[in-house]
Design a protein around this motif. Structure first.
Motif, short mmCIF file in Angstrom:
data_model
loop_
_atom_site.label_atom_id
_atom_site.label_comp_id
_atom_site.label_asym_id
_atom_site.label_seq_id
_atom_site.Cartn_x
_atom_site.Cartn_y
_atom_site.Cartn_z
N ALA A 182 0.26 -1.05 -0.07
CA ALA A 182 0.26 -0.06 0.79
C ALA A 182 0.85 0.68 0.31
N THR A 183 2.22 1.18 0.73
CA THR A 183 3.09 2.40 0.70
C THR A 183 3.15 2.64 -0.55
N PHE A 184 3.85 1.61 -1.28
CA PHE A 184 4.81 2.23 -2.67
C PHE A 184 3.58 1.38 -3.73
N ASN A 185 2.73 1.23 -3.86
CA ASN A 185 2.25 0.19 -5.02
C ASN A 185 2.64 -0.76 -5.51
N ALA A 186 3.32 -1.45 -4.82
CA ALA A 186 4.39 -2.86 -5.63
C ALA A 186 4.42 -3.77 -4.98
N PRO A 187 3.18 -4.72 -5.32
CA PRO A 187 2.57 -5.80 -4.48
C PRO A 187 3.58 -6.87 -4.76
N LEU A 188 3.98 -7.28 -5.87
CA LEU A 188 5.67 -8.09 -6.84
C LEU A 188 6.21 -8.16 -5.52
N ALA A 189 6.94 -6.88 -5.37
CA ALA A 189 8.35 -6.41 -4.92
C ALA A 189 7.34 -6.82 -3.19
N SER A 190 6.69 -6.72 -2.74
CA SER A 190 6.21 -7.01 -1.40
C SER A 190 6.26 -8.34 -0.83
N VAL A 191 5.67 -8.94 -2.11
CA VAL A 191 5.82 -10.02 -1.77
C VAL A 191 7.06 -10.86 -1.79
N LEU A 192 7.96 -10.06 -3.14
CA LEU A 192 9.04 -11.09 -2.45
C LEU A 192 10.38 -10.82 -1.29
N ALA A 378 20.88 -1.57 -7.62
CA ALA A 378 22.29 -1.97 -6.87
C ALA A 378 22.02 -2.18 -5.44
N VAL A 379 21.76 -0.86 -4.89
CA VAL A 379 22.52 -0.17 -3.48
C VAL A 379 21.33 -1.41 -2.55
N VAL A 380 20.02 -1.37 -2.81
CA VAL A 380 18.79 -2.58 -2.67
C VAL A 380 19.25 -3.44 -2.43
N GLY A 381 19.95 -4.53 -3.30
CA GLY A 381 20.65 -5.60 -3.44
C GLY A 381 21.58 -6.15 -2.53
N GLY A 382 22.61 -4.83 -2.66
CA GLY A 382 23.69 -5.02 -0.92
C GLY A 382 23.10 -4.16 0.39
N VAL A 383 22.42 -3.97 0.73
CA VAL A 383 22.57 -3.10 1.73
C VAL A 383 21.40 -4.40 1.89
N MET A 384 20.26 -4.45 1.45
CA MET A 384 18.87 -5.63 1.94
C MET A 384 19.35 -6.70 2.13
N ARG A 385 20.60 -6.94 0.82
CA ARG A 385 20.53 -8.58 0.68
C ARG A 385 19.76 -9.00 -0.19
N SER A 386 18.80 -7.84 -0.20
CA SER A 386 17.32 -8.68 -1.59
C SER A 386 18.12 -8.78 -2.27
N PRO A 387 18.47 -10.17 -3.48
CA PRO A 387 18.87 -9.04 -4.94
C PRO A 387 17.41 -8.68 -6.00
N PHE A 388 16.28 -9.55 -5.82
CA PHE A 388 15.13 -9.99 -6.09
C PHE A 388 14.72 -8.47 -5.79
N THR A 389 14.28 -8.57 -4.70
CA THR A 389 13.43 -7.40 -4.33
C THR A 389 13.62 -5.92 -4.63
N GLY A 390 15.35 -5.63 -4.99
CA GLY A 390 15.56 -4.36 -5.70
C GLY A 390 15.69 -4.48 -7.18
N VAL A 391 15.17 -5.71 -7.64
CA VAL A 391 15.20 -5.65 -9.10
C VAL A 391 13.62 -5.80 -9.68
N VAL A 392 12.44 -5.82 -8.83
CA VAL A 392 11.50 -5.63 -9.05
C VAL A 392 10.99 -4.14 -8.29
N PHE A 393 11.78 -4.22 -6.92
CA PHE A 393 11.01 -2.92 -6.68
C PHE A 393 11.34 -1.60 -7.47
N THR A 394 12.18 -1.33 -7.92
CA THR A 394 12.53 -0.42 -8.46
C THR A 394 11.74 0.04 -10.23
N LEU A 395 11.49 -1.51 -10.71
CA LEU A 395 10.33 -1.85 -12.21
C LEU A 395 9.28 -1.22 -11.39
#
Length: 595
Positions: A182-192, A378-395
């Motif tokens: 609900a905050t980011f309108n990013a459902p798939l990234a939230s599930v990941l 990149a920074v989301v993938g590195g800081v959070m150690r969640s590479p797929f979340t970083g990609v899908v969030f950005t998209l």
């Protein structure tokens, strides 16, 4: 598909502790959790906007705006974060200490050792404290508090019902992921994010309810705030092969930035722990650091969604890019160590976007905001150690779907560097410092790869006196119970016979569950089609066979394609009299009667 894998995909029984009707029940409960978390996210963002407008613009409004849009007096920029930190410290001291921190570690801790129980007052105090912290200039995001608040909504509902700890965990994570969506309108990234950071599993029993809550939260978000992208990027073109390879640059530098920022967070935490002040005062000291940074770059204060939008759409000037990259990184890292209330994702978005935008000034032009997107992933993938979340969030934030391959390179390369250099991430380090162990590696359970009949002792010479095959002494009723799985003692069922029996085609994981559930170390093995017929005996020690095979596959190295020299040696050995197969490989043939 292997035989054991195919068997594990048959309808689950009690030996697997995964019951279909329970999944549907938890998914049904996730519906109101998703709706409530969306409402909580909406209210939190409005509260942040209200406090920001009151403090920095002296007006009553709830629209999200960051400090720095106009000139503010120096005393206000310096004093507002200190005052906000003091309020947060008082709320934590006299309200609940659980509001300290950025939300995700607290949610993880509640799952790991708290039985997924969250106190009701946390659901109120956490968003209020975060709104105060961010609204007075704190360089944090709203997503961490909403994770804790949405999680509290799910946990409180679960605590009012007769549910297991795993089911409470699922509803807690459903609320947290719903708030994120609900905050980011990013459902798939939230599930990941829920899978990569909170669930510690990828199983239908948890994924289905979480996805249900996220879907409802996204629908509610659309009704309240619209369905458009948060940071829409226009004029998107697909990058060429060269530009995609060049995303290694923001990827590797983003990994280095993630390492440095994580180190700063815990350097600051160690420094605050040495202060001769009660921890209640630490957020105010962190607020002083924030105010000093705000004097240098006021746009680094607050949640900063407008700044992220400028970075991702290519409208940020060089001075703003440099100010955000340096000042935001420093004040976020140092003040987060003070234990104040606020999230990490929005600052990471801003810092990553600034890094990519800076590098985009010298890298080939693709379209406005492309390199900022690569830096963000990149920074989301590195800081959070969640590479797929970083990609899908950005998209999902930008809706620039055609750049997925480039973002994958950037995010995974940053993740790889961070994982090689740092033992733990900014989230798991905090958990480890509290004396807890948390693994972020997911793999197939070796016990799922073997059946009971592959490791059992066949035709045991002596049968234990305390174990009997159902039907021999317990009657046909226990044989029927075994065919349906196994049930609790009582109703005439004996304590050990009928409970210490497994089927020959049970996986070792199912066998381990049965042994653990009934606190026994051995069981008789019978045939599924003939439950009165003894097949063998299985013990706890024999379950280690799966672990030994897993270790062998991980550690044993061998060359399978022969070199010329080894090929000649094989020919010579085959020509020798009496040569034969001396490999000593175990017989892997499976008896048809157990299939």
């Amino acid at each position: 598909m292997t035989a054991s894998r195919a068997a594990s995909e048959r309808p689950a029984h009690l030996g697997d502790f995964t019951l279909g009707p329970r999944v549907l029940l938890i998914a049904l409960l996730a519906l109101p959790v998703g709706g409530a978390s969306a409402v909580a996210a909406f209210l939190l963002l409005r509260l942040i906007g209200l406090i920001t407008n009151l403090v920095f613009y002296q007006r009553v409004a709830t629209g999200l705006i960051a400090p720095g849009a106009v000139h503010h007096p120096g005393w206000l920029v310096l004093a507002a974060p200190v005052g906000g930190g003091l309020v947060v410290g008082l709320m934590a001291r006299y309200g609940s200490e659980k509001i300290r921190g950025h939300g995700m570690p607290e949610a993880i801790e509640a799952i790991l050792i708290g039985g997924s129980r969250v106190a009701p007052r946390v659901a109120v105090l956490k968003p209020v404290s975060a709104a105060v912290s961010i609204g007075t200039g704190g360089p944090f995001g709203a997503e961490g508090p909403i994770i804790m608040t949405g999680g509290a909504v799910g946990s409180i509902l679960a605590q009012g019902l007769k549910l297991s700890a795993d089911e409470r965990k699922t509803l807690l994570v459903a609320g947290a992921a719903g708030g994120m969506a609900a905050t980011f309108n990013a459902p798939l990234a939230s599930v990941l994010l829920a899978v990569e950071l909170l669930l510690f599993e990828w199983r239908p029993r948890s994924l289905i309810p979480v996805a249900t809550a996220v879907s409802i939260a996204t629908i509610c978000r659309g009704l309240m705030s619209g369905t458009g992208a948060i940071f829409p990027v226009e004029h998107v073109v697909r990058p060429g092969a060269g530009e995609q390879l060049l995303t290694l640059i923001p990827g590797l530098t983003g990994g280095l930035l993630a390492v440095g920022a994580t180190g700063l967070v815990y350097l600051a935490e160690d420094a605050f722990s040495r202060l001769r002040l009660h921890w209640m005062w630490w957020p105010a000291v962190g607020g002083l650091v924030i105010g000093l940074g705000g004097l240098v770059e006021p746009r680094a204060l607050g949640v900063g969604y407008d700044v992220i939008d400028q970075l991702l759409t290519g409208r940020a000037g060089l001075s703003l890019i440099l100010g955000i990259l340096v000042v935001k990184t420093l004040i976020w890292s140092l003040s987060l160590g003070s234990g104040t209330s606020g999230g990490v994702l929005a600052p990471v978005f801003m810092i990553g976007g600034a890094l990519g935008a800076l590098e985009g000034t010298v890298l080939p032009h693709v379209f406005p905001g492309f390199w900022a997107m690569a830096g963000l992933a990149a920074v989301v993938g590195g800081v959070m150690r969640s590479p797929f979340t970083g990609v899908v969030f950005t998209l999902e934030l930008t809706r620039a779907w055609s750049v997925l391959p480039a973002l994958l390179i950037a995010s995974v390369s940053a993740y790889a560097l961070s994982a090689l250099v740092l033992k733990r991430s900014v989230l798991t380090e905090k958990i480890a410092r509290r004396g807890l162990h948390l693994t972020r590696e997911y793999s197939t359970d070796p016990l799922e790869a073997l059946f009971a009949h592959e490791v059992m002792t066949r035709n045991p010479v002596e049968r234990p006196a305390d174990l009997t095959v159902p039907g021999e002494s317990a009657g046909a009723r226990d044989g029927a119970a075994l065919r349906d799985g196994f049930g609790p003692p009582g109703n005439g069922r004996p304590a050990l016979p009928g409970r210490a029996v497994v089927f020959a085609d049970h996986t070792l994981r199912e066998v381990a569950n049965i042994l653990a559930h009934h606190n026994v170390t051995r069981a008789l093995v019978v045939h599924r089609r003939a439950p009165h017929r003894l097949a063998g005996l299985i013990t706890l020690d024999q379950l280690l066979h799966a672990r030994r095979r897993d270790l062998h596959e991980e550690l044993h190295r061998e060359r399978l394609l022969p070199t010329r020299r080894s090929a000649r040696a094989v020919k010579v050995s085959e020509a020798a009299p009496g040569a034969g197969d001396s490999s000593g490989a175990p017989d892997e043939k499976v008896g048809a009667e157990y299939k």
